[in-house]
Design a protein around this motif. Structure first.
Motif, short mmCIF file in Angstrom:
data_model
loop_
_atom_site.label_atom_id
_atom_site.label_comp_id
_atom_site.label_asym_id
_atom_site.label_seq_id
_atom_site.Cartn_x
_atom_site.Cartn_y
_atom_site.Cartn_z
N LEU A 168 0.51 -1.08 -0.60
CA LEU A 168 -0.41 -0.41 -0.14
C LEU A 168 0.67 1.21 0.06
CD1 LEU A 168 -2.87 1.18 0.53
CD2 LEU A 168 -2.52 1.44 2.95
N TYR A 169 0.57 2.40 -1.14
CA TYR A 169 1.43 3.57 -0.54
C TYR A 169 -0.17 4.71 -0.38
CZ TYR A 169 5.14 2.21 -3.94
OH TYR A 169 6.57 2.07 -4.21
N ILE A 170 0.51 5.46 0.45
CA ILE A 170 -0.65 6.67 0.62
C ILE A 170 0.68 7.70 0.73
CG2 ILE A 170 -1.66 7.63 3.23
CD1 ILE A 170 -1.81 4.62 5.03
N LYS A 171 -0.38 8.78 0.06
CA LYS A 171 0.55 9.79 -0.19
C LYS A 171 0.18 11.31 0.76
CE LYS A 171 -0.96 9.87 -4.84
NZ LYS A 171 -1.83 8.83 -4.33
N SER A 172 0.97 11.77 0.92
CA SER A 172 0.60 13.12 1.52
C SER A 172 -0.32 13.75 1.29
CB SER A 172 1.71 13.86 1.89
OG SER A 172 1.62 15.23 2.46
N GLY A 173 -1.79 14.53 1.87
CA GLY A 173 -2.65 14.65 1.47
C GLY A 173 -4.19 14.24 0.37
N ASP A 174 -3.39 12.89 0.99
CA ASP A 174 -4.75 11.65 0.49
C ASP A 174 -5.82 11.37 1.62
OD1 ASP A 174 -3.98 10.29 -1.52
OD2 ASP A 174 -2.75 8.89 -0.57
N MET A 175 -6.98 11.49 1.50
CA MET A 175 -7.78 10.58 2.44
C MET A 175 -7.99 9.03 2.02
SD MET A 175 -11.44 12.71 3.87
CE MET A 175 -12.58 11.94 4.94
N ALA B 115 -5.49 16.13 18.84
CA ALA B 115 -4.58 14.37 17.83
C ALA B 115 -4.25 15.98 16.45
CB ALA B 115 -5.88 13.59 16.26
N LEU B 116 -4.99 16.94 15.99
CA LEU B 116 -4.74 17.84 15.54
C LEU B 116 -3.36 18.71 15.87
CD1 LEU B 116 -7.66 18.60 13.42
CD2 LEU B 116 -5.30 17.76 12.44
N VAL B 117 -3.44 18.78 17.44
CA VAL B 117 -2.87 19.55 17.56
C VAL B 117 -1.39 19.23 17.94
CG1 VAL B 117 -2.05 18.99 20.66
CG2 VAL B 117 -2.49 21.20 20.26
N GLU C 227 -21.50 15.34 10.65
CA GLU C 227 -20.92 17.05 10.67
C GLU C 227 -19.18 15.93 10.77
OE1 GLU C 227 -22.87 18.09 13.92
OE2 GLU C 227 -24.65 19.22 13.22
N ILE C 228 -19.03 15.28 11.33
CA ILE C 228 -17.54 15.11 12.21
C ILE C 228 -17.37 14.27 11.06
CG2 ILE C 228 -16.17 13.15 12.57
CD1 ILE C 228 -16.94 15.24 14.17
N MET C 229 -17.94 13.78 9.43
CA MET C 229 -17.53 13.84 8.34
C MET C 229 -16.73 15.05 7.27
SD MET C 229 -16.01 9.97 8.34
CE MET C 229 -16.03 10.42 6.56
N ALA C 230 -17.72 16.00 7.73
CA ALA C 230 -17.47 16.92 6.90
C ALA C 230 -16.60 17.29 7.30
CB ALA C 230 -18.82 17.76 7.37
N LEU C 231 -15.98 17.60 8.82
CA LEU C 231 -14.80 18.23 9.56
C LEU C 231 -13.98 17.56 8.88
CD1 LEU C 231 -13.65 20.32 11.48
CD2 LEU C 231 -13.78 18.40 13.51
N LEU C 232 -13.29 16.53 8.96
CA LEU C 232 -12.40 15.43 8.55
C LEU C 232 -12.36 15.95 6.91
CD1 LEU C 232 -13.21 12.00 10.17
CD2 LEU C 232 -11.11 13.79 10.85
N LYS C 233 -12.86 15.82 6.24
CA LYS C 233 -12.79 16.11 4.81
C LYS C 233 -12.48 17.56 4.48
CE LYS C 233 -16.31 14.80 1.70
NZ LYS C 233 -17.88 14.68 1.38
N GLU C 234 -13.10 18.37 5.46
CA GLU C 234 -12.42 20.46 5.57
C GLU C 234 -10.89 19.99 6.02
OE1 GLU C 234 -13.87 24.36 7.50
OE2 GLU C 234 -14.29 22.80 7.82
N LEU C 235 -10.84 19.31 6.74
CA LEU C 235 -9.33 19.42 7.61
C LEU C 235 -8.30 18.89 6.05
CD1 LEU C 235 -9.98 17.39 10.89
CD2 LEU C 235 -9.08 20.09 10.55
N ASN C 236 -9.26 17.68 5.55
CA ASN C 236 -8.26 17.42 4.25
C ASN C 236 -7.92 18.11 3.16
OD1 ASN C 236 -9.19 15.38 1.20
ND2 ASN C 236 -7.08 14.63 2.79
N GLU C 237 -8.91 18.47 2.98
CA GLU C 237 -8.50 19.59 1.70
C GLU C 237 -7.99 20.20 2.22
OE1 GLU C 237 -12.75 21.33 1.84
OE2 GLU C 237 -13.93 19.37 0.25
#
Length: 224
Positions: free
Chosen positions: A26-33, A155-157, A179-189
């Motif tokens: 598996l590869y996980i690239k920086s900025g992946d979700m 986790a983010l601090v 709402e939590i998924m929307a937050l995670l997607k926003e963080l990923n963006e």
């Protein structure tokens, strides 16, 4: 960022040997979700623990930021885990006797960051996650969604490169989970690399990449 090359992990239960991770690549690239989806017993939690440096594979190579972490000592792995990986769990794991602010400060204090600076960073993160009015509340005084936001702030601090979220909506009602998924997607963006471990197809389909695991075998959707 991450490359898993031919990883194996087995467990022995009585007379039976169970292969929890079977030749994982598996590869996980920086900025992946990415979502890693599988039923109970599929090996997804074991895989998450290996990626998060909470466990070791029996065979294979795990490269993080160009470094073969399989060759590092437990203490050396712990340094990478504490500095580069943030964890979000279904059960939140907040310290019940500490306020939201104090919970978010904890990982910084473990890094020997001064209390004044730790408080400043924790306040900033809680404000970003729209919890500025809840900083002095204990976990029991917060809703499930608010507790999960505190857990995400914690986790983010430390500014980790990778967020591992294990069933992050599993303890929440559907509205709060969205709402939590929307937050995670926003963080990923905004550039955060996020890997979600889930059994829920509705959660997985919101990720840009979906990897299925069954009997320890990985297969990414959209690839033959």
């Amino acid at each position: 960022m991450i490359h898993l090359d031919s990883l194996y992990k087995t467990f022995t239960l009585g007379d039976e040997t169970i292969t929890a991770v079977n030749n994982a690549n598996l590869y996980i690239k920086s900025g992946d979700m990415m979502a890693i989806i599988g039923p109970s017993g599929s090996g997804k939690s074991t895989l998450m623990n290996i990626i998060g440096l909470l466990d070791r594979a029996d065979e294979g190579v795990y490269t993080f930021d160009g470094m073969d972490v399989t060759m590092l000592s437990d203490d050396e792995q712990a340094v990478i885990r504490n500095q580069k990986i943030g964890f979000v769990f279904q059960s939140f794991y907040l310290l019940q006797k500490l306020t939201a602010l104090e919970n978010v400060m904890v990982p910084l204090l473990y890094r020997n960051i001064g209390e004044k600076e730790a408080k400043r960073r924790a306040l900033d993160m809680l404000e970003r996650l729209k919890l500025g009015e809840r900083i002095d509340h204990l976990p029991k005084q917060l809703s499930g969604g608010q507790q999960q936001r505190v857990a995400i702030a914690r986790a983010l601090v430390g500014e980790p490169e990778l967020i591992l979220a294990d069933e992050p909506t599993g303890a929440l009602d559907q509205t709060t989970g969205r709402e939590i998924m929307a937050l995670l997607k926003e963080l990923n963006e905004n550039g955060q690399t996020i890997v979600i471990i889930t059994h829920d197809a509705h959660v997985a389909e919101q990720a840009e990449r979906v990897v299925r695991i069954e009997d320890g075998v990985l297969k990414e959707e959209g690839q033959s």
